[in-house]
Design a protein around this motif. Structure first.
Motif, PDB file in Angstrom:
ATOM      1  N   GLU A 195       0.833  -1.210   0.000  1.00 39.47           N
ATOM      2  CA  GLU A 195       0.000   0.000   0.000  1.00 39.47           C
ATOM      3  C   GLU A 195       0.864   1.256   0.000  1.00 39.47           C
ATOM      4  N   ARG A 196       1.981   1.224   0.732  1.00 37.55           N
ATOM      5  CA  ARG A 196       2.887   2.387   0.725  1.00 37.55           C
ATOM      6  C   ARG A 196       3.503   2.591  -0.655  1.00 37.55           C
ATOM      7  N   ALA A 197       3.623   1.494  -1.424  1.00 33.87           N
ATOM      8  CA  ALA A 197       4.166   1.593  -2.780  1.00 33.87           C
ATOM      9  C   ALA A 197       3.103   2.001  -3.795  1.00 33.87           C
ATOM     10  N   GLY A 198       1.865   2.190  -3.331  1.00 31.22           N
ATOM     11  CA  GLY A 198       0.812   2.672  -4.220  1.00 31.22           C
ATOM     12  C   GLY A 198      -0.162   1.629  -4.702  1.00 31.22           C
ATOM     13  N   ALA A 199      -0.045   0.399  -4.216  1.00 32.00           N
ATOM     14  CA  ALA A 199      -0.930  -0.672  -4.675  1.00 32.00           C
ATOM     15  C   ALA A 199      -2.210  -0.716  -3.852  1.00 32.00           C
ATOM     16  N   THR A 200      -3.236  -1.310  -4.428  1.00 31.49           N
ATOM     17  CA  THR A 200      -4.457  -1.639  -3.711  1.00 31.49           C
ATOM     18  C   THR A 200      -4.420  -3.125  -3.387  1.00 31.49           C
ATOM     19  N   VAL A 201      -4.601  -3.469  -2.120  1.00 29.64           N
ATOM     20  CA  VAL A 201      -4.467  -4.851  -1.676  1.00 29.64           C
ATOM     21  C   VAL A 201      -5.828  -5.541  -1.661  1.00 29.64           C
ATOM     22  N   VAL A 202      -5.872  -6.750  -2.208  1.00 24.54           N
ATOM     23  CA  VAL A 202      -7.038  -7.629  -2.117  1.00 24.54           C
ATOM     24  C   VAL A 202      -6.664  -8.726  -1.132  1.00 24.54           C
ATOM     25  N   GLY A 203      -7.334  -8.783   0.025  1.00 21.34           N
ATOM     26  CA  GLY A 203      -6.956  -9.687   1.089  1.00 21.34           C
ATOM     27  C   GLY A 203      -6.381  -8.876   2.251  1.00 21.34           C
ATOM     28  N   PRO A 204      -5.423  -9.483   2.978  1.00 23.19           N
ATOM     29  CA  PRO A 204      -4.831 -10.817   2.825  1.00 23.19           C
ATOM     30  C   PRO A 204      -5.823 -11.938   3.179  1.00 23.19           C
ATOM     31  N   LEU A 205      -5.589 -13.119   2.591  1.00 26.68           N
ATOM     32  CA  LEU A 205      -6.450 -14.269   2.778  1.00 26.68           C
ATOM     33  C   LEU A 205      -5.635 -15.427   3.329  1.00 26.68           C
ATOM     34  N   PRO A 206      -6.154 -16.146   4.343  1.00 30.92           N
ATOM     35  CA  PRO A 206      -5.334 -17.118   5.076  1.00 30.92           C
ATOM     36  C   PRO A 206      -5.437 -18.566   4.616  1.00 30.92           C
ATOM     37  N   SER A 207      -6.264 -18.862   3.613  1.00 29.53           N
ATOM     38  CA  SER A 207      -6.425 -20.254   3.200  1.00 29.53           C
ATOM     39  C   SER A 207      -6.672 -20.347   1.702  1.00 29.53           C
ATOM     40  N   VAL A 208      -6.435 -21.542   1.157  1.00 30.51           N
ATOM     41  CA  VAL A 208      -6.688 -21.776  -0.263  1.00 30.51           C
ATOM     42  C   VAL A 208      -8.169 -21.597  -0.560  1.00 30.51           C
ATOM     43  N   GLU A 209      -9.017 -22.162   0.289  1.00 32.21           N
ATOM     44  CA  GLU A 209     -10.465 -22.096   0.067  1.00 32.21           C
ATOM     45  C   GLU A 209     -10.967 -20.654   0.036  1.00 32.21           C
ATOM     46  N   ARG A 210     -10.541 -19.857   1.014  1.00 31.97           N
ATOM     47  CA  ARG A 210     -10.999 -18.473   1.066  1.00 31.97           C
ATOM     48  C   ARG A 210     -10.432 -17.641  -0.082  1.00 31.97           C
ATOM     49  N   THR A 211      -9.225 -17.957  -0.513  1.00 26.96           N
ATOM     50  CA  THR A 211      -8.632 -17.220  -1.635  1.00 26.96           C
ATOM     51  C   THR A 211      -9.378 -17.517  -2.923  1.00 26.96           C
ATOM     52  N   LEU A 212      -9.696 -18.788  -3.162  1.00 25.32           N
ATOM     53  CA  LEU A 212     -10.462 -19.154  -4.361  1.00 25.32           C
ATOM     54  C   LEU A 212     -11.850 -18.519  -4.331  1.00 25.32           C
ATOM     55  N   ALA A 213     -12.470 -18.507  -3.144  1.00 26.52           N
ATOM     56  CA  ALA A 213     -13.796 -17.897  -3.030  1.00 26.52           C
ATOM     57  C   ALA A 213     -13.731 -16.399  -3.319  1.00 26.52           C
ATOM     58  N   ARG A 214     -12.677 -15.748  -2.816  1.00 27.33           N
ATOM     59  CA  ARG A 214     -12.528 -14.303  -3.053  1.00 27.33           C
ATOM     60  C   ARG A 214     -12.303 -14.009  -4.528  1.00 27.33           C
ATOM     61  N   LEU A 215     -11.583 -14.869  -5.208  1.00 30.50           N
ATOM     62  CA  LEU A 215     -11.313 -14.660  -6.625  1.00 30.50           C
ATOM     63  C   LEU A 215     -12.586 -14.668  -7.460  1.00 30.50           C
ATOM     64  N   LYS A 216     -13.577 -15.443  -7.019  1.00 29.54           N
ATOM     65  CA  LYS A 216     -14.819 -15.528  -7.797  1.00 29.54           C
ATOM     66  C   LYS A 216     -15.513 -14.179  -7.888  1.00 29.54           C
ATOM     67  N   GLY A 217     -15.437 -13.396  -6.822  1.00 31.04           N
ATOM     68  CA  GLY A 217     -16.103 -12.103  -6.843  1.00 31.04           C
ATOM     69  C   GLY A 217     -15.163 -10.926  -6.809  1.00 31.04           C
ATOM     70  N   ALA A 218     -13.870 -11.202  -6.970  1.00 27.45           N
ATOM     71  CA  ALA A 218     -12.871 -10.140  -6.853  1.00 27.45           C
ATOM     72  C   ALA A 218     -12.834  -9.288  -8.114  1.00 27.45           C
ATOM     73  N   PRO A 219     -12.433  -8.012  -7.984  1.00 24.83           N
ATOM     74  CA  PRO A 219     -12.183  -7.208  -9.183  1.00 24.83           C
ATOM     75  C   PRO A 219     -10.954  -7.749  -9.905  1.00 24.83           C
ATOM     76  N   GLU A 220     -10.626  -7.130 -10.994  1.00 23.42           N
ATOM     77  CA  GLU A 220      -9.440  -7.546 -11.750  1.00 23.42           C
ATOM     78  C   GLU A 220      -8.207  -7.517 -10.848  1.00 23.42           C
ATOM     79  N   ILE A 221      -7.446  -8.599 -10.886  1.00 26.18           N
ATOM     80  CA  ILE A 221      -6.208  -8.699 -10.124  1.00 26.18           C
ATOM     81  C   ILE A 221      -5.039  -8.500 -11.076  1.00 26.18           C
ATOM     82  N   ASP A 222      -4.061  -7.663 -10.685  1.00 33.16           N
ATOM     83  CA  ASP A 222      -2.906  -7.398 -11.552  1.00 33.16           C
ATOM     84  C   ASP A 222      -1.724  -8.296 -11.228  1.00 33.16           C
ATOM     85  N   VAL A 223      -1.490  -8.575  -9.945  1.00 33.11           N
ATOM     86  CA  VAL A 223      -0.393  -9.427  -9.478  1.00 33.11           C
ATOM     87  C   VAL A 223      -0.868 -10.127  -8.208  1.00 33.11           C
TER      88      VAL A 223
END
Length: 202
Positions: free
Chosen positions: A27-55
């Protein structure tokens, strides 16, 4: 309304304090953070409704489960990945384009890896031809450094100018005019950044 946006970085990390640190660094470098997410399941679930991810910054082992299903989904979306891990694990060959950073590395190393992965992905964005030859952002860095040295005699200040130019380019890539020459666009950004801080970084 402008459609430009900061770089969006997905973070998957199960260590709470470290995840919070990573988010703060980016965030200090200017990025917008999605998460952080603590598990594979929650990360996959977040991706389904997440905006475009750049990295994405992915811990390889989340609570004993390997992150590879998430990395596969990101690869399907052409999202570059940085594996950030405390384990000396060999990643599958299908992730050969991903970067791997040790958790013992500095915050700057991680942030630089994220920006480098984003720049690599930007290098594939059209239009990317000049006089019939393909060019990419990374290939233009030497020319940017030369221009920066003409503006700032200090090598350190000149390199900082190049870094700030590339950071702004990442944030403003969606505002680049269709068909605009990449080299010209980057140099215009450099001149704008220099005009704001003509004596180098504060």
């Amino acid at each position: 309304m402008s459609d430009r946006h900061p770089m969006r970085v997905l973070i998957a990390e199960d260590e709470f304090l470290l995840a919070d640190d990573i988010a703060s660094w980016l965030e200090r470098a200017g990025a917008t953070v999605v998460g952080p997410l603590p598990s594979v399941e929650r990360t996959l679930a977040r991706l389904k409704g997440a905006p475009e991810i750049d990295v994405a910054v992915l811990d390889i082992n989340l609570n004993g489960e390997l992150i590879y299903p998430v990395a596969d989904e990101l690869a399907r979306r052409d999202v570059p990945v940085v594996f950030y891990t405390g384990y000396d694990l060999e990643v599958p060959k299908r992730f050969s384009s991903a970067m791997k950073i040790s958790k013992s590395a500095s915050s700057g190393d991680l942030v630089n890896a994220v920006f480098e992965q984003r720049l690599r992905s930007l290098a594939t964005l059209p239009p990317m031809r000049r006089e019939g030859l393909e060019e990419c952002v990374l290939q233009l860095v030497p020319a940017l450094r030369l221009r920066a040295r003409l503006l700032l005699p200090s090598p350190r200040a000149a390199d900082a100018l190049v870094e700030r130019t590339l950071e702004r380019a990442i944030c403003e890539v969606s505002a680049r005019a269709e068909g605009q020459d990449l080299d010209t666009w980057l140099h215009q950004i450099m001149l704008a950044v220099f005009a704001q801080s003509p004596f180098g970084p504060n």
